[in-house]
Design an enzyme around this catalytic site. Structure first.
Site, PDB file in Angstrom:
ATOM      1  N   GLY A   1       2.724   1.657  10.849  1.00 25.88           N
ATOM      2  CA  GLY A   1       3.488   2.837  10.854  1.00 25.88           C
ATOM      3  C   GLY A   1       4.253   3.124  12.084  1.00 25.88           C
TER       4      GLY A   1
ATOM      5  CE  LYS B   1       0.152   3.317   4.710  1.00 26.21           C
ATOM      6  NZ  LYS B   1       0.085   3.429   6.166  1.00 26.21           N
TER       7      LYS B   1
ATOM      8  CD  GLU C   1      -3.322  -2.941   7.205  1.00 30.45           C
ATOM      9  OE1 GLU C   1      -2.366  -3.019   6.828  1.00 30.45           O
ATOM     10  OE2 GLU C   1      -4.228  -1.771   6.995  1.00 30.45           O
TER      11      GLU C   1
ATOM     12  CB  SER D   1       5.203  -2.267  12.081  1.00 25.00           C
ATOM     13  OG  SER D   1       4.747  -0.897  12.324  1.00 25.00           O
TER      14      SER D   1
ATOM     15  CD  GLU E   1      -2.945   5.243   6.987  1.00 23.29           C
ATOM     16  OE1 GLU E   1      -2.780   5.252   5.631  1.00 23.29           O
ATOM     17  OE2 GLU E   1      -1.816   5.139   7.653  1.00 23.29           O
TER      18      GLU E   1
ATOM     19  CG  HIS F   1      -5.608   1.668   5.237  1.00 25.18           C
ATOM     20  ND1 HIS F   1      -5.297   2.475   6.005  1.00 25.18           N
ATOM     21  CD2 HIS F   1      -4.742   0.802   4.950  1.00 25.18           C
ATOM     22  CE1 HIS F   1      -4.094   2.288   6.562  1.00 25.18           C
ATOM     23  NE2 HIS F   1      -3.756   1.259   5.757  1.00 25.18           N
TER      24      HIS F   1
ATOM     25  CG  ASN G   1      -1.683   1.433   1.390  1.00 26.80           C
ATOM     26  OD1 ASN G   1      -1.940   2.064   0.446  1.00 26.80           O
ATOM     27  ND2 ASN G   1      -2.301   1.348   2.455  1.00 26.80           N
TER      28      ASN G   1
HETATM   29  C1  PEP Z   1      -0.710  -0.111   6.138  1.00 29.63           C
HETATM   30  O1  PEP Z   1      -0.762   1.146   6.373  1.00 29.63           O
HETATM   31  O2  PEP Z   1      -1.478  -0.737   5.585  1.00 29.63           O
HETATM   32  C2  PEP Z   1       0.441  -0.536   6.765  1.00 29.63           C
HETATM   33  C3  PEP Z   1       0.422  -1.863   7.070  1.00 29.63           C
HETATM   34  O3  PEP Z   1       1.462   0.479   6.967  1.00 29.63           O
HETATM   35  P1  PEP Z   1       3.065   0.031   7.648  1.00 29.63           P
HETATM   36  O4  PEP Z   1       3.572  -1.262   6.869  1.00 29.63           O
HETATM   37  O5  PEP Z   1       3.883   1.195   7.251  1.00 29.63           O
HETATM   38  O6  PEP Z   1       2.708  -0.151   9.157  1.00 29.63           O
END
Ligand code: PEP
Length: 248
Positions: A171, A12, A165, A210, A97, A95, A10
């Protein structure tokens, strides 16, 4: 049941035309993989170009969001049909976000998952609890409610993936322990099987939050973890490919 692992990146709100070189490296590396399916979800501005570059390669291209309707007076929005037209094969919906910054509810996420199905896209439906919800012991009921509210009703040709998630892991560099991930994925599998039968057994449940080359082995070898949704580490081909390599 055998499920082919999916490792989706992703991107973003990152990436310009100059990022095509990174996609080229991912495509080259993907040819060495035998088991894992790779997907890159760039910003909408790059979809068409990336889909063209990836055509005939082992890398699928996905989008990051879609509108529930096929067309209409919704300034700035993009429909699932438009994503398909631009060459996308999948779309991430719900997601955290989007839920947090755009007020997306479970009902809206379900509408988007249905829109994806209507357009012939694989929906990757995201769920996950906040830190406060986990600390209060509410992780399971929160995820259960999100699954119940965000996933479409059973149907013969229904295909989707779920991404678990934990919001606090995105992040942050923090991840749940293997035991917590195993427990949540087993719980999600149980919910999917109860609601969708064989389709639920075959549905891939990705872990996201992460995931890095350094922890990929630890996270992606857990039962019922059928791949990963990767944010930051998917922006660098070497890191993304190192994560995918764990799935073979
Ligand atoms: C995400 O935003 O879907 C995600 C998993 O981000 P990150 O791997 O940076 O934690």
């Amino acid at each position: 049941m055998q499920r082919r692992p999916l490792v989706a990146g992703n991107w973003k709100m990152n990436g310009l035309k100059s990022s095509a070189a990174e996609l080229d490296k991912i495509i080259a590396g993907a040819r060495q993989l035998v088991n894992a399916e790779l997907m890159v979800c760039p910003p909408a501005t790059l979809l068409q170009e990336f889909a063209t570059a990836a055509r005939g390669s082992p890398v699928a291209i996905g989008a990051q969001d879609c509108h529930v309707l096929a067309a209409g007076a919704y300034t700035g929005d993009i429909s699932a049909e438009m994503l398909k037209d631009a060459g996308a094969q999948a779309v991430i919906v719900g997601h955290s976000e989007r839920r947090r910054y755009h007020g997306e509810t479970d009902a809206m996420v379900r509408g988007k998952a249905l829109a994806a199905r209507r357009a012939g896209l694989l929906a990757i439906v995201c769920v996950g609890e906040t830190r406060a919800e986990r600390d209060a012991g509410h992780a399971r009921p929160v995820v259960r409610a999100q699954l119940d509210g965000s996933l479409p009703e059973p149907a013969d040709d229904l295909v989707f993936a779920v991404a678990y998630e934990p919001v606090w892991a995105i992040g942050s560099g923090a991840t749940p322990g293997r035991g917590d991930i195993a427990e949540m994925h087993a719980f999600i599998r149980q919910r999917l099987s109860a609601r969708y039968g064989d389709v639920g057994q075959g549905t891939r449940i990705l872990y996201g939050g992460s995931v890095k080359p350094a922890n990929a082995e630890e996270l992606l070898t857990i039962d019922d973890v059928d791949g990963a949704l990767v944010g930051g580490a998917s922006l660098k081909a070497e890191e993304f490919l190192a994560i995918a390599a764990v799935c073979g």
